[in-house]
Design a protein around this motif. Structure first.
Motif, PDB file in Angstrom:
ATOM      1  N   ASP A  20      38.949  49.850  40.684  1.00  0.00           N
ATOM      2  CA  ASP A  20      37.692  49.502  41.348  1.00  0.00           C
ATOM      3  C   ASP A  20      37.949  48.356  42.327  1.00  0.00           C
ATOM      4  O   ASP A  20      38.288  47.238  41.912  1.00  0.00           O
ATOM      5  CB  ASP A  20      36.658  49.079  40.302  1.00  0.00           C
ATOM      6  N   PRO A  21      37.805  48.608  43.629  1.00  0.00           N
ATOM      7  CA  PRO A  21      38.103  47.549  44.614  1.00  0.00           C
ATOM      8  C   PRO A  21      37.118  46.384  44.544  1.00  0.00           C
ATOM      9  O   PRO A  21      37.407  45.296  45.051  1.00  0.00           O
ATOM     10  CB  PRO A  21      38.000  48.283  45.957  1.00  0.00           C
ATOM     11  N   ASN A  22      35.964  46.577  43.919  1.00  0.00           N
ATOM     12  CA  ASN A  22      34.946  45.532  43.835  1.00  0.00           C
ATOM     13  C   ASN A  22      35.023  44.726  42.543  1.00  0.00           C
ATOM     14  O   ASN A  22      34.197  43.838  42.307  1.00  0.00           O
ATOM     15  CB  ASN A  22      33.544  46.149  43.963  1.00  0.00           C
ATOM     16  N   TYR A  23      35.992  45.040  41.693  1.00  0.00           N
ATOM     17  CA  TYR A  23      36.103  44.341  40.413  1.00  0.00           C
ATOM     18  C   TYR A  23      36.513  42.886  40.629  1.00  0.00           C
ATOM     19  O   TYR A  23      37.443  42.595  41.377  1.00  0.00           O
ATOM     20  CB  TYR A  23      37.121  45.035  39.515  1.00  0.00           C
ATOM     21  N   LYS A  24      35.815  41.980  39.968  1.00  0.00           N
ATOM     22  CA  LYS A  24      36.137  40.555  40.021  1.00  0.00           C
ATOM     23  C   LYS A  24      36.539  40.117  38.610  1.00  0.00           C
ATOM     24  O   LYS A  24      35.730  40.163  37.681  1.00  0.00           O
ATOM     25  CB  LYS A  24      34.932  39.731  40.493  1.00  0.00           C
ATOM     26  N   ALA A  25      37.779  39.710  38.461  1.00  0.00           N
ATOM     27  CA  ALA A  25      38.273  39.317  37.143  1.00  0.00           C
ATOM     28  C   ALA A  25      37.640  38.008  36.692  1.00  0.00           C
ATOM     29  O   ALA A  25      37.414  37.104  37.503  1.00  0.00           O
ATOM     30  CB  ALA A  25      39.792  39.171  37.191  1.00  0.00           C
ATOM     31  N   PRO A  26      37.330  37.890  35.385  1.00  0.00           N
ATOM     32  CA  PRO A  26      36.821  36.623  34.847  1.00  0.00           C
ATOM     33  C   PRO A  26      37.849  35.507  35.041  1.00  0.00           C
ATOM     34  O   PRO A  26      39.055  35.772  35.145  1.00  0.00           O
ATOM     35  CB  PRO A  26      36.619  36.924  33.355  1.00  0.00           C
ATOM     36  N   PRO A  27      37.410  34.256  35.077  1.00  0.00           N
ATOM     37  CA  PRO A  27      38.331  33.129  35.297  1.00  0.00           C
ATOM     38  C   PRO A  27      39.496  33.102  34.306  1.00  0.00           C
ATOM     39  O   PRO A  27      40.619  32.754  34.682  1.00  0.00           O
ATOM     40  CB  PRO A  27      37.426  31.902  35.137  1.00  0.00           C
ATOM     41  N   ALA A  28      39.235  33.464  33.045  1.00  0.00           N
ATOM     42  CA  ALA A  28      40.299  33.449  32.042  1.00  0.00           C
ATOM     43  C   ALA A  28      41.408  34.428  32.418  1.00  0.00           C
ATOM     44  O   ALA A  28      42.600  34.144  32.216  1.00  0.00           O
ATOM     45  CB  ALA A  28      39.734  33.795  30.669  1.00  0.00           C
ATOM     46  N   PHE A  29      41.038  35.590  32.967  1.00  0.00           N
ATOM     47  CA  PHE A  29      42.038  36.574  33.377  1.00  0.00           C
ATOM     48  C   PHE A  29      42.808  36.106  34.614  1.00  0.00           C
ATOM     49  O   PHE A  29      44.008  36.348  34.733  1.00  0.00           O
ATOM     50  CB  PHE A  29      41.371  37.920  33.664  1.00  0.00           C
ATOM     51  N   VAL A  30      42.112  35.462  35.535  1.00  0.00           N
ATOM     52  CA  VAL A  30      42.771  34.946  36.740  1.00  0.00           C
ATOM     53  C   VAL A  30      43.811  33.904  36.353  1.00  0.00           C
ATOM     54  O   VAL A  30      44.944  33.908  36.856  1.00  0.00           O
ATOM     55  CB  VAL A  30      41.730  34.344  37.703  1.00  0.00           C
ATOM     56  N   ALA A  31      43.438  33.014  35.424  1.00  0.00           N
ATOM     57  CA  ALA A  31      44.364  31.972  34.980  1.00  0.00           C
ATOM     58  C   ALA A  31      45.566  32.583  34.272  1.00  0.00           C
ATOM     59  O   ALA A  31      46.713  32.147  34.479  1.00  0.00           O
ATOM     60  CB  ALA A  31      43.647  30.995  34.054  1.00  0.00           C
ATOM     61  N   LEU A  32      45.319  33.602  33.457  1.00  0.00           N
ATOM     62  CA  LEU A  32      46.420  34.249  32.743  1.00  0.00           C
ATOM     63  C   LEU A  32      47.352  34.962  33.718  1.00  0.00           C
ATOM     64  O   LEU A  32      48.579  34.898  33.576  1.00  0.00           O
ATOM     65  CB  LEU A  32      45.869  35.244  31.721  1.00  0.00           C
ATOM     66  N   ARG A  33      46.785  35.624  34.717  1.00  0.00           N
ATOM     67  CA  ARG A  33      47.611  36.310  35.714  1.00  0.00           C
ATOM     68  C   ARG A  33      48.509  35.310  36.447  1.00  0.00           C
ATOM     69  O   ARG A  33      49.693  35.576  36.676  1.00  0.00           O
ATOM     70  CB  ARG A  33      46.729  37.057  36.706  1.00  0.00           C
ATOM     71  N   GLU A  34      47.946  34.186  36.822  1.00  0.00           N
ATOM     72  CA  GLU A  34      48.739  33.172  37.524  1.00  0.00           C
ATOM     73  C   GLU A  34      49.868  32.664  36.630  1.00  0.00           C
ATOM     74  O   GLU A  34      50.999  32.461  37.092  1.00  0.00           O
ATOM     75  CB  GLU A  34      47.829  32.017  37.958  1.00  0.00           C
ATOM     76  N   ALA A  35      49.573  32.476  35.333  1.00  0.00           N
ATOM     77  CA  ALA A  35      50.598  31.989  34.405  1.00  0.00           C
ATOM     78  C   ALA A  35      51.706  33.015  34.231  1.00  0.00           C
ATOM     79  O   ALA A  35      52.897  32.673  34.196  1.00  0.00           O
ATOM     80  CB  ALA A  35      49.961  31.654  33.054  1.00  0.00           C
TER      81      ALA A  35
END
Length: 268
Positions: free
Chosen positions: A85-100
């Motif tokens: 889904d191109p409009n999906y916005k990940a929750p902040p916890a997922f964004v932080a985990l992805r960066e880690a």
């Protein structure tokens, strides 16, 4: 000439029908072209089918059919490919985990891959309060080459699913698998007298199970505790020697056997 070519392919892949041999050959060609495109800083055109789109078990090429005695009619295994889904916005916890995870060293072993999936599983469960079944296949360089989810309506569909996974693992030449799923914990004291679905449920767990073609096995498990109040479910990590830890994950065996066959000298 066609007859000779067909015989050569069939003989190079014992116990496989021609259609599986052709699927295997296409998946190898797809892998080489994809790697070449990546090396050149490009990507395959989206119109090029992924090998799983040609999966003989999920289309009518192999014409595999199943009959359930409890359900009228003839069934077949199907797979549906879903786009992100191109409009999906990940929750902040997922964004932080992805960066880690992006900053962490690239996984170089089954233990590394399972540890990465364990972090993803815990974050997903704590965000949503549940975790749908997920399966990832990896090649020998620990690059993910396939991903899928599923839904089981009964015990028989589990057997069909793992049979199909074994086929996919073979023609994709997977080296490792990682399975993430919730599961019921049942009292098996009467397991020899009663069907498994009738055994009493005594708990819930979340598992991340990894297995590879070298007989490696890695498992991370949590106990799922649900309160009667408004609070959501809570995960408690189990140590490897915890008696509540599930003992054997036999569903991995056909997949491991298929991966070993894919990496044998006759299939290389």
């Amino acid at each position: 000439m066609l007859k000779i070519q067909r015989r050569w392919i069939a003989n190079s892949l014992p116990d496989r029908e021609l259609i599986y041999a052709l699927t295997y050959a296409y998946s190898e060609l797809h892998r080489v072209c994809k790697d070449l495109a990546t090396q050149m800083g490009s990507a395959l055109d989206a119109s090029v089918p992924h090998p799983t789109a040609l999966d003989p078990s999920s289309n009518d090429v192999a014409r595999v059919r199943f009959v359930k005695f409890a359900k009228p009619g003839i069934g077949r295994h199907t797979s549906v490919r879903m786009n992100q889904d191109p409009n999906y916005k990940a929750p902040p916890a997922f964004v932080a985990l992805r960066e880690a995870l992006c900053l962490a060293p690239k996984p170089s072993s089954l233990a590394d891959v399972v540890a990465m999936h364990a972090k993803l599983a815990q974050a997903t469960f704590e965000q949503h309060g549940n975790h749908i079944p997920m399966l990832a296949l990896y090649d020998k360089t620990w690059k993910q080459i396939d991903f899928m989810s599923t839904a089981f309506t009964d015990q028989s569909e589990k057997y069909l699913f793992w049979r199909n996974v074994a086929d996919r693992a073979f023609y994709l030449k997977a080296f490792a698998m990682v399975w993430t799923s919730e599961s019921w914990v049942r009292d098996i004291s009467e397991g020899a007298q009663r069907p498994i679905h009738e055994l009493p449920i005594i708990g819930e767990q979340l598992h991340v199970v990894g297995a590879d073609a070298s007989n490696g096995c890695e498992v991370v498990s949590w106990e799922i505790e649900r309160s009667d109040g408004a609070g959501g479910p809570v995960l408690t990590r189990l140590s490897p020697d915890d008696p509540r830890q599930a003992g054997h994950f036999n569903f991995t065996k056909p997949v491991v056997a298929a991966m070993k066959m894919a990496h044998s000298s006759g299939a290389s």
